[in-house]
Design an enzyme around this catalytic site. Structure first.
Site, PDB file in Angstrom:
ATOM      1  N   SER A 147       0.703  -1.066  -0.091  1.00 42.69           N
ATOM      2  CA  SER A 147      -0.077   0.003   0.059  1.00 42.69           C
ATOM      3  C   SER A 147       0.756   1.184   0.024  1.00 42.69           C
ATOM      4  CB  SER A 147      -0.887  -0.028   1.151  1.00 42.69           C
ATOM      5  OG  SER A 147      -1.655   1.319   1.312  1.00 42.69           O
ATOM      6  N   TYR A 160      -3.061  -1.100  10.124  1.00 43.06           N
ATOM      7  CA  TYR A 160      -2.879  -1.502   8.792  1.00 43.06           C
ATOM      8  C   TYR A 160      -1.592  -1.029   8.123  1.00 43.06           C
ATOM      9  CZ  TYR A 160      -4.134  -1.176   3.861  1.00 43.06           C
ATOM     10  OH  TYR A 160      -4.268  -1.525   2.416  1.00 43.06           O
TER      11      TYR A 160
END
Length: 254
Positions: A147, A160
């Protein structure tokens, strides 16, 4: 000629969103695709039907990836299905895409939710690679979906963010380890992508405007944008690329 003709790929979390886009694209290039799903069997079967309608080949394969036993179940099912379809349990391409997309703030995080997101986003791909290595052919490909949060600060998604940082590190060291087998390992780092996970806020005027303004290219990412990059990394064209973190955020926050 199709770039992945004769290749076999496993894409985790391929029933929807980015994973579905990747599965469709790999199949379009000629790969036989194992479409993994956690709980959405209907969605996975829909992905397989779409691939078939487009002239490709795929099959669904279900397993919950919150535990190592689930990972083993996935590998056992994959071997069984590949032997049935091809007579050989080996495959060529592993795309670690499955993951939990959100987390709590630092102040709100609990041990249970912290453990869950690390189980799905870090432990599962780690042990999936471990279990898959005996089946992965020489000159194979591993692509990890990370990400853009590993480059862009989003402190409200702290847990996350940590999981994706772990995936980046895993990619680097795994590339070195598997180099002698000519297996390349790379990670793709998406930014904001128009999927159902983001729909609740992205499909509002304010949310869409915010996402567009973040990108140097002035638009929101689509699953196909990520799928094309993964397809390149899965192909022979990427044979001299390994251990790399490819930013796929559309130039967000440059």
């Amino acid at each position: 000629m199709k770039r992945l003709k004769g290749k076999i790929a496993l894409v985790t979390g391929a029933s929807r969103g980015i994973g579905k886009g990747i599965a469709l694209r790999l199949a379009e290039e000629g790969a036989l695709v194992a479409v993994h799903y956690g709980s959405r069997r209907d969605a996975a079967e829909d992905t397989v039907r779409t691939i078939a309608e487009q002239g490709g080949h795929a099959f669904p394969i279900g397993a919950a990836l919150q535990s190592v036993s689930g990972v083993r179940q996935l590998i056992d099912s994959l071997k069984e299905e590949l032997v049935r379809l091809t007579g050989d349990p080996q495959f060529d391409i592993l795309v670690n895409n499955a993951g939990i997309g959100t987390s709590q703030t630092l102040e709100e995080e609990t041990e249970a939710s912290f453990d869950e997101i690390f189980a799905v986003n870090v432990k599962a791909p780690f042990f999936l690679v471990q279990q898959a290595l005996p089946l992965l052919r020489e000159e194979g490909r591993i692509v990890n979906v990370s990400s853009g949060v590993t480059r862009i600060a989003y402190p409200h998604l702290m847990s996350y963010n940590l999981t994706k940082g772990a995936i980046n590190t895993f990619t680097l060291h795994l590339a070195k380890k598997l180099g002698p087998r000519k297996i390349t390992v790379n990670a793709v780092l998406p930014g904001i992508v128009d999927t159902d996970v983001n729909a609740s806020w992205l499909h509002t005027p304010e949310g869409h405007k915010h996402a567009v303004e973040m990108s140097a290219l002035g638009r929101v990412g689509e699953p196909a944008d990520i799928a094309d990059i993964v397809t390149f990394l899965a192909s022979a064209e990427s044979r001299w690329v390994t251990g790399q973190l490819l930013d796929a955020t559309g130039g967000s926050h440059l």
